[in-house]
Design an enzyme around this catalytic site. Structure first.
Site, PDB file in Angstrom:
ATOM      1  N   GLY A 295      16.916   2.335   1.515  1.00 41.90           N
ATOM      2  CA  GLY A 295      16.066   3.317   2.409  1.00 41.90           C
ATOM      3  C   GLY A 295      15.774   2.412   3.572  1.00 41.90           C
ATOM      4  NE  ARG A 296      11.705  -2.225   3.515  1.00 37.67           N
ATOM      5  CZ  ARG A 296      10.191  -2.159   3.348  1.00 37.67           C
ATOM      6  NH1 ARG A 296       9.612  -1.984   4.509  1.00 37.67           N
ATOM      7  NH2 ARG A 296       9.683  -1.944   2.363  1.00 37.67           N
ATOM      8  CB  CYS A 362     -13.931   6.377  12.883  1.00 39.71           C
ATOM      9  SG  CYS A 362     -13.989   7.123  14.259  1.00 39.71           S
ATOM     10  CD  GLU A 363     -10.583   3.772   7.656  1.00 39.50           C
ATOM     11  OE1 GLU A 363     -10.270   2.588   6.926  1.00 39.50           O
ATOM     12  OE2 GLU A 363     -10.306   4.907   7.028  1.00 39.50           O
ATOM     13  CE1 TYR A 391       9.660   4.062   1.943  1.00 36.42           C
ATOM     14  CE2 TYR A 391      10.672   1.975   2.928  1.00 36.42           C
ATOM     15  CZ  TYR A 391      10.571   2.891   1.862  1.00 36.42           C
ATOM     16  OH  TYR A 391      11.499   3.015   0.883  1.00 36.42           O
TER      17      TYR A 391
HETATM   18  N1  LLP Z   1      14.809   3.666  -5.094  1.00 36.65           N
HETATM   19  C1  LLP Z   1      13.690   3.726  -5.580  1.00 36.65           C
HETATM   20  C2  LLP Z   1      13.753   4.239  -6.894  1.00 36.65           C
HETATM   21  C3  LLP Z   1      12.549   3.592  -4.812  1.00 36.65           C
HETATM   22  O1  LLP Z   1      11.250   3.693  -5.492  1.00 36.65           O
HETATM   23  C4  LLP Z   1      12.483   2.833  -3.302  1.00 36.65           C
HETATM   24  C5  LLP Z   1      11.504   2.644  -2.910  1.00 36.65           C
HETATM   25  C6  LLP Z   1      13.881   2.658  -3.014  1.00 36.65           C
HETATM   26  C7  LLP Z   1      14.876   3.243  -3.746  1.00 36.65           C
HETATM   27  C8  LLP Z   1      14.105   2.372  -1.428  1.00 36.65           C
HETATM   28  O2  LLP Z   1      13.695   1.131  -1.290  1.00 36.65           O
HETATM   29  P1  LLP Z   1      14.026   0.302   0.258  1.00 36.65           P
HETATM   30  O3  LLP Z   1      15.296   0.269   0.415  1.00 36.65           O
HETATM   31  O4  LLP Z   1      13.561   1.297   1.239  1.00 36.65           O
HETATM   32  O5  LLP Z   1      13.366  -0.867   0.038  1.00 36.65           O
HETATM   33  N2  LLP Z   1       6.039   2.168   1.874  1.00 36.65           N
HETATM   34  C9  LLP Z   1       6.698   0.823   1.398  1.00 36.65           C
HETATM   35  C10 LLP Z   1       7.865   0.906   0.639  1.00 36.65           C
HETATM   36  C11 LLP Z   1       7.741   1.593  -0.504  1.00 36.65           C
HETATM   37  C12 LLP Z   1       9.026   1.610  -1.295  1.00 36.65           C
HETATM   38  C13 LLP Z   1       8.840   2.478  -2.352  1.00 36.65           C
HETATM   39  N3  LLP Z   1      10.392   2.753  -3.276  1.00 36.65           N
HETATM   40  C14 LLP Z   1       6.871   0.080   3.067  1.00 36.65           C
HETATM   41  O6  LLP Z   1       6.239   0.671   4.004  1.00 36.65           O
HETATM   42  O7  LLP Z   1       6.999  -0.915   2.854  1.00 36.65           O
END
Ligand code: LLP
Length: 437
Positions: A295-296, A362-363, A391
């Protein structure tokens, strides 16, 4: 002067699509000035580079070109329809975690439905039915109870459910505790030691097809080593299953590959090569299809949140730069103490000094940076919070009854609105005041 321009750009460029074309120009996303976008679409504004998103997808696809694979982009990182469509057109599949994300894929790229994997620890009956009817590739199942529910629903709908058990490989990862998932103490997955028995028990159920083994150990993981360790354990399970007469065609390596939020000079291609070789080494002997759920890595650096400075305020020794964007637009600093580089869209001359960059909510937790050395900023100036493509918008909210930001996608020489700014009418639309007296 040319040299100076290069030096300015070097600090934020290379792995990011944001740059100052000359020492005198405003920050651009590719060919488009962020000043002009802010004028046209207002602020706070998310701006993404389509070119970089596709480039990252391609890097992933190239890194694994040597084996049968499928990149299933993790929709949760940035679920904008236009971005999903962009990725689907280049062959990506999707990792979804809710019925809502399934509907997003169906709306943006229905042709990609057979490239969808459904992850998540708490799928509802309705979501399972929705995904079975849609005909997704695979359910990543996180408990034996979920597998029973899946079998029951598949039977009811008279369709076969392909599943992978998401196993918890008990691998430690160095990341923020909120986004680490691969240890036995976490809520995710099935203890890898119990998985074999569960697969065996599924044999004979004509509504279930043991299709894959999946893992996901966490997010923003910078080192390739834990991914390799998790894959080794998954591969060992595949061999044990094979010996038990259960042929597994798919291994899903999950997502989690991190970026460098501190250094724009980070080399994504080198990182991917390292990651791919760790996985390939661990998967020795496995000839089936490898699924990846980044994702990221695909979208983070492609995006920036552009905000306008409302006030600059001095409280004792501290200086606060108050922007029109807030924690409801980008919650990562408040939630994970995450670092996002902040740059002026049109830099002013003068020395950098330590400031806190904060939003109007307000935090005290509503901050983007604390004691950050920044060049002088004045009310009306624009700033860009970098690496905000993942994200960011996806975790935004209406806290403090703030309408959510607009999103713009830059493609080559053009930019288009892919999500209009919310209005107060949108905010109130789903609410009911009370019965008429
Ligand atoms: N697959 C599963 C089953 C996941 O739970 C996740 C992310 C991904 C793939 C993708 O992960 P990535 O490649 O994006 O690291 N909100 C947090 C990140 C939460 C990730 C949750 N799961 C942040 O802003 O850092």
């Amino acid at each position: 002067m040319f040299l100076e321009a290069n030096l300015t750009t070097a600090s934020i460029e290379s792995s990011r699509p944001f740059h100052y074309p000359t020492a005198k120009s405003a920050l651009h996303c590719g060919k488009i000035s962020l000043e002009s976008l802010a004028r046209k679409f207002g602020t706070p504004l998310y701006v993404y580079s389509a070119d970089q998103i596709l480039e990252r997808l391609q890097l992933f696809q190239q890194a694994f070109a040597g084996r049968h694979h499928l990149v299933c982009y993790a929709v949760k990182a940035n679920s904008s329809l236009a971005i999903l469509k962009l990725l689907a057109e280049k062959g990506a599949g999707f990792d979804i975690v809710s019925g809502g994300e399934l509907e997003r894929v169906l709306a943006a790229a229905p042709e990609a439905i057979d490239r969808v994997v459904f992850s998540g620890v708490g799928k509802t009956t309705m979501e399972i039915d929705q995904a079975l009817r849609a005909g997704i590739l695979e359910f990543n199942v996180e408990s034996e109870a979920e597998l029973e529910l899946l079998a029951a629903r598949a039977r009811k709908l008279k369709t076969k459910a392909r599943f992978a058990l998401r196993v918890n490989p008990d691998v430690f990862t160095e990341t923020h505790p909120y986004i680490s998932t691969g240890l036995r103490e976490h809520k995710f997955g099935i203890d890898i030691r119990q998985a074999l028995q569960i697969y065996k028990r599924s044999v004979g159920n004509r509504w279930l097809e043991a299709h894959g083994v999946s893992v996901h150990i966490g997010s923003q993981i910078r080192s390739a080593e834990p991914f390799g360790a998790a894959m080794e354990r998954a591969n060992k399970l595949v061999r044990q299953l094979d010996n038990a007469g259960i042929a597994i065609n798919v291994v899903d390596a999950g997502g989690g590959l991190g970026i460098d939020y501190h250094d724009g000079g980070f080399d994504p291609a080198a990182k991917l090569t390292e990651y791919a070789s760790a996985l390939n080494q661990a998967l020795e002997g496995f000839t089936g299809r490898l699924l990846l759920e980044p994702g990221r890595f695909i979208v983070a650096q492609a995006g920036a949140l552009v905000a306008r400075v409302l006030h600059v305020k001095h409280n004792g020794a501290k200086t606060f730069v108050i922007t029109d964007a807030a924690m409801n637009d980008l919650i990562r600093p408040a939630l994970y103490q995450a670092y996002h580089e902040i740059v002026p869209v049109r830099p002013r001359a003068g020395n950098a000094r330590d400031v806190d960059v904060v939003g109007p909510i307000c935090e005290t937790g509503d901050f983007f940076a604390r004691d950050r050395a920044l060049k002088p900023l004045r009310p009306g100036d624009l700033v860009a919070l970098l690496d905000a493509g993942a994200y960011g918008m996806a975790q935004s909210s209406n806290y403090n009854s703030r309408p959510r930001a607009a999103e713009v996608l830059v493609e080559g020489r053009s930019a288009r609105l892919i999500r209009r700014r919310e209005t107060v009418v949108d905010l109130l639309a789903s609410e009911v005041v009370g019965p008429k007296s």
